[in-house]
Design a protein around this motif. Structure first.
Motif, PDB file in Angstrom:
ATOM      1  N   GLU A 122      -9.375 -20.627  -2.593  1.00  0.00           N
ATOM      2  CA  GLU A 122      -9.635 -19.380  -3.323  1.00  0.00           C
ATOM      3  C   GLU A 122      -8.385 -18.519  -3.419  1.00  0.00           C
ATOM      4  N   HIS A 123      -8.370 -17.678  -4.470  1.00  0.00           N
ATOM      5  CA  HIS A 123      -7.197 -16.861  -4.793  1.00  0.00           C
ATOM      6  C   HIS A 123      -7.687 -15.520  -5.343  1.00  0.00           C
ATOM      7  N   HIS A 124      -7.058 -14.445  -4.895  1.00  0.00           N
ATOM      8  CA  HIS A 124      -7.367 -13.124  -5.445  1.00  0.00           C
ATOM      9  C   HIS A 124      -6.063 -12.448  -5.864  1.00  0.00           C
ATOM     10  N   SER A 125      -5.974 -12.058  -7.128  1.00  0.00           N
ATOM     11  CA  SER A 125      -4.802 -11.339  -7.630  1.00  0.00           C
ATOM     12  C   SER A 125      -5.097  -9.856  -7.671  1.00  0.00           C
ATOM     13  N   SER A 126      -4.114  -9.049  -7.302  1.00  0.00           N
ATOM     14  CA  SER A 126      -4.254  -7.602  -7.320  1.00  0.00           C
ATOM     15  C   SER A 126      -3.120  -7.001  -8.135  1.00  0.00           C
ATOM     16  N   GLU A 127      -3.458  -6.157  -9.075  1.00  0.00           N
ATOM     17  CA  GLU A 127      -2.423  -5.477  -9.846  1.00  0.00           C
ATOM     18  C   GLU A 127      -1.719  -4.456  -8.974  1.00  0.00           C
ATOM     19  N   ALA A 128      -0.597  -3.986  -9.436  1.00  0.00           N
ATOM     20  CA  ALA A 128       0.161  -2.985  -8.693  1.00  0.00           C
ATOM     21  C   ALA A 128      -0.672  -1.716  -8.510  1.00  0.00           C
ATOM     22  N   VAL A 146       0.453 -14.907   0.891  1.00  0.00           N
ATOM     23  CA  VAL A 146       0.541 -13.621   0.205  1.00  0.00           C
ATOM     24  C   VAL A 146       1.778 -13.641  -0.679  1.00  0.00           C
ATOM     25  N   GLU A 147       1.588 -13.387  -1.958  1.00  0.00           N
ATOM     26  CA  GLU A 147       2.718 -13.340  -2.888  1.00  0.00           C
ATOM     27  C   GLU A 147       2.878 -11.915  -3.389  1.00  0.00           C
ATOM     28  N   ILE A 148       4.090 -11.377  -3.244  1.00  0.00           N
ATOM     29  CA  ILE A 148       4.382 -10.001  -3.645  1.00  0.00           C
ATOM     30  C   ILE A 148       5.544 -10.029  -4.619  1.00  0.00           C
ATOM     31  N   HIS A 149       5.251  -9.725  -5.851  1.00  0.00           N
ATOM     32  CA  HIS A 149       6.289  -9.675  -6.886  1.00  0.00           C
ATOM     33  C   HIS A 149       7.143 -10.940  -6.880  1.00  0.00           C
ATOM     34  N   GLY A 150       6.477 -12.093  -6.735  1.00  0.00           N
ATOM     35  CA  GLY A 150       7.187 -13.366  -6.781  1.00  0.00           C
ATOM     36  C   GLY A 150       7.649 -13.914  -5.448  1.00  0.00           C
ATOM     37  N   SER A 170      -0.847 -11.001  -4.560  1.00  0.00           N
ATOM     38  CA  SER A 170      -2.035 -11.850  -4.501  1.00  0.00           C
ATOM     39  C   SER A 170      -2.203 -12.415  -3.100  1.00  0.00           C
ATOM     40  N   TYR A 171      -3.448 -12.817  -2.808  1.00  0.00           N
ATOM     41  CA  TYR A 171      -3.785 -13.461  -1.544  1.00  0.00           C
ATOM     42  C   TYR A 171      -4.467 -14.781  -1.885  1.00  0.00           C
ATOM     43  N   SER A 172      -4.108 -15.841  -1.192  1.00  0.00           N
ATOM     44  CA  SER A 172      -4.770 -17.116  -1.437  1.00  0.00           C
ATOM     45  C   SER A 172      -4.890 -17.910  -0.154  1.00  0.00           C
ATOM     46  N   ASN A 173      -5.825 -18.844  -0.168  1.00  0.00           N
ATOM     47  CA  ASN A 173      -6.040 -19.730   0.969  1.00  0.00           C
ATOM     48  C   ASN A 173      -5.646 -21.142   0.539  1.00  0.00           C
TER      49      ASN A 173
END
Length: 201
Positions: A122-128, A146-150, A170-173
């Protein structure tokens, strides 16, 4: 929507409408201020949609109340206990993951406490978020990417990460096992800045 989600959607809708009316705003004024469509505001107020976390953040910022105020009754001086499984489920994943807002404070400096679970893949994207937002995350179980601005960060149980949330993230497993993490979000000056992103209706 299931029964709990429908109940929460109606409660959020009533609070958004109450706050909008208290400011003397029309539907169009709130939509423009929040950067969402008028149709989305109507659907939220009617409780007929389960809006994304991003949409709720834009609405709460524009109303100057903070996200917790949309999903919880007004705070009192007394201590407030949120029992296990009684938080506001504001995100559900396709495989059963959940993003649950379990506690929060009032504006202008809002702190949100979240309990997140992500099923494998699963993956959740969060806008700024608004400028100055900080996020603090600790993994309780499994592995989280956890991906932050690439920039990507791989975290295992017990690992923690602090970052500015005013960039896309974003956060993903990525593993084959369930993952769980606690997330605290600090959003200063709620109501003093406005989101301008397009609606993610």
């Amino acid at each position: 929507m299931d029964v709990d989600a429908a109940t929460l959607a109606r409660a959020i809708g009533a609070r958004v409408k109450q706050e909008r009316s208290a400011r003397g705003w029309t539907l169009d004024q709130l939509a423009q201020s929040a950067g969402v469509s008028r149709r989305m505001v109507v659907n939220v107020e009617q409780g007929s949609v389960n809006p994304s976390v991003g949409t709720l953040l834009r609405l709460s910022d524009s109303l100057g109340v903070g996200l917790p105020a949309l999903v919880e009754p007004p705070a009192s001086k007394a201590a407030k206990v949120t029992r296990s499984d009684a938080g506001a489920v504001l995100w559900t994943g396709s495989a059963g993951g959940r993003g649950v807002l379990v506690a929060g404070t009032e504006p202008p400096d809002v702190v949100e406490l979240w309990d997140w679970t992500l099923a494998p893949g699963e993956h959740h994207s969060s806008e700024a978020h608004s400028a100055g937002t900080r996020e603090l995350l600790q993994v309780q179980q499994g592995t989280i990417a956890v991906e932050i601005h690439g920039d990507a960060h791989m975290l295992s149980a017990g690992d923690a990460l602090t970052f500015f949330g005013d960039a896309d993230h974003s956060y993903s497993n990525p593993s084959h096992d369930p993952a769980r993490f606690t997330l605290a979000v600090y959003e200063p000056g709620v109501g003093h800045t406005r989101r301008t992103e397009a609606s993610d209706a």
